[in-house]
Design a protein around this motif. Structure first.
Motif, PDB file in Angstrom:
ATOM      1  N   VAL A 107       0.873  -1.174   0.000  1.00  0.00           N
ATOM      2  CA  VAL A 107       0.000   0.000   0.000  1.00  0.00           C
ATOM      3  C   VAL A 107       0.904   1.216   0.000  1.00  0.00           C
ATOM      4  CG1 VAL A 107      -1.744   1.297   1.264  1.00  0.00           C
ATOM      5  CG2 VAL A 107      -1.878  -1.193   1.188  1.00  0.00           C
ATOM      6  N   ASN A 108       0.813   1.996  -1.075  1.00  0.00           N
ATOM      7  CA  ASN A 108       1.700   3.147  -1.270  1.00  0.00           C
ATOM      8  C   ASN A 108       3.164   2.757  -1.081  1.00  0.00           C
ATOM      9  OD1 ASN A 108      -0.447   4.770  -1.842  1.00  0.00           O
ATOM     10  ND2 ASN A 108      -0.500   5.783   0.139  1.00  0.00           N
ATOM     11  N   GLY A 109       3.531   1.568  -1.562  1.00  0.00           N
ATOM     12  CA  GLY A 109       4.912   1.118  -1.510  1.00  0.00           C
ATOM     13  C   GLY A 109       5.331   0.446  -0.226  1.00  0.00           C
ATOM     14  N   THR A 110       4.437   0.309   0.761  1.00  0.00           N
ATOM     15  CA  THR A 110       4.767  -0.308   2.035  1.00  0.00           C
ATOM     16  C   THR A 110       4.113  -1.680   2.127  1.00  0.00           C
ATOM     17  OG1 THR A 110       4.895   1.851   3.112  1.00  0.00           O
ATOM     18  CG2 THR A 110       4.633  -0.050   4.547  1.00  0.00           C
ATOM     19  N   THR A 129      -3.356 -14.092   2.907  1.00  0.00           N
ATOM     20  CA  THR A 129      -3.010 -15.243   3.734  1.00  0.00           C
ATOM     21  C   THR A 129      -2.252 -14.828   4.992  1.00  0.00           C
ATOM     22  OG1 THR A 129      -0.984 -15.569   2.453  1.00  0.00           O
ATOM     23  CG2 THR A 129      -2.926 -16.823   1.778  1.00  0.00           C
ATOM     24  N   GLU A 130      -1.703 -13.624   4.968  1.00  0.00           N
ATOM     25  CA  GLU A 130      -0.933 -13.134   6.108  1.00  0.00           C
ATOM     26  C   GLU A 130      -0.948 -11.615   6.100  1.00  0.00           C
ATOM     27  OE1 GLU A 130       3.761 -12.865   7.446  1.00  0.00           O
ATOM     28  OE2 GLU A 130       3.193 -14.160   5.787  1.00  0.00           O
ATOM     29  N   VAL A 131      -1.259 -11.024   7.245  1.00  0.00           N
ATOM     30  CA  VAL A 131      -1.187  -9.568   7.395  1.00  0.00           C
ATOM     31  C   VAL A 131       0.084  -9.271   8.179  1.00  0.00           C
ATOM     32  CG1 VAL A 131      -2.304  -7.521   8.346  1.00  0.00           C
ATOM     33  CG2 VAL A 131      -3.681  -9.323   7.309  1.00  0.00           C
ATOM     34  N   GLU A 136       6.849  -5.282  11.775  1.00  0.00           N
ATOM     35  CA  GLU A 136       7.436  -5.623  10.482  1.00  0.00           C
ATOM     36  C   GLU A 136       7.240  -4.502   9.474  1.00  0.00           C
ATOM     37  OE1 GLU A 136       7.570  -9.675   7.764  1.00  0.00           O
ATOM     38  OE2 GLU A 136       6.159  -9.523   9.416  1.00  0.00           O
ATOM     39  N   ARG A 137       6.086  -3.829   9.551  1.00  0.00           N
ATOM     40  CA  ARG A 137       5.844  -2.688   8.645  1.00  0.00           C
ATOM     41  C   ARG A 137       6.832  -1.568   8.911  1.00  0.00           C
ATOM     42  NH1 ARG A 137      -0.159  -1.591   9.568  1.00  0.00           N
ATOM     43  NH2 ARG A 137      -0.282  -3.655  10.418  1.00  0.00           N
ATOM     44  N   LEU A 138       7.085  -1.283  10.181  1.00  0.00           N
ATOM     45  CA  LEU A 138       8.062  -0.240  10.525  1.00  0.00           C
ATOM     46  C   LEU A 138       9.451  -0.621  10.022  1.00  0.00           C
ATOM     47  CD1 LEU A 138       7.057   0.796  14.150  1.00  0.00           C
ATOM     48  CD2 LEU A 138       6.933   2.171  12.081  1.00  0.00           C
TER      49      LEU A 138
END
Length: 142
Positions: A107-110, A129-131, A136-138
């Motif tokens: 989403v917007n490159g992330t 299948t996995e969020v 991990e996003r940071l």
């Protein structure tokens, strides 16, 4: 000069009140003398309002309608420009993913999730299948 001395006395009294309030309910409070400054009740009630104030949850309604770009990444490849310029119709580019490996949902490159391709009424879609966890996003932002 008299006004400056009065202001200093008021500041000291207010500082003592705040320090006493920070110590908690069990600590002895030192009340500033009533003659220290006029309007002591207003400062005391303001201090009580600040102590009793509950944090307000952020209002997310403002951002819910902002459009974002969702991208599905099948894989990628690194190649020199010489090889890129020699590509022609029907050429095959080997990607860095194995067949059956989940796709990245950006989403917007992330990176926010991973999933698999599905077909829904003759259109391609993705089943998540996995969020990705917030930690991990940071990490992916760095």
């Amino acid at each position: 000069m008299d006004n400056q001395e009065e202001l200093r006395r008021q500041r000291r009294a207010l500082k003592e009140e705040i320090e006493a309030a920070d110590l908690g309910a069990g600590a002895p409070r030192t009340e500033p003398p009533r003659e220290a400054f006029q309007g002591a009740g207003a400062f005391q009630s303001a201090g009580a309002r600040l102590r009793d104030r509950k944090p307000v949850a952020p209002d997310l309604d403002m951002v819910l309608d902002i459009p974002v770009r969702i991208t599905l990444e099948v894989g990628g490849a690194d190649m020199p420009i010489r090889d890129l310029l020699q590509l022609h119709q029907g050429a095959i580019v080997e990607l860095d993913r194995q067949a059956g490996e989940p796709l990245d949902v950006l989403v917007n490159g992330t990176l926010v999730a991973r999933g698999e391709v599905v077909v829904v009424e003759d259109k391609l879609g993705i089943r998540l299948t996995e969020v990705v966890s917030p930690a991990e996003r940071l990490q992916s932002l760095r």
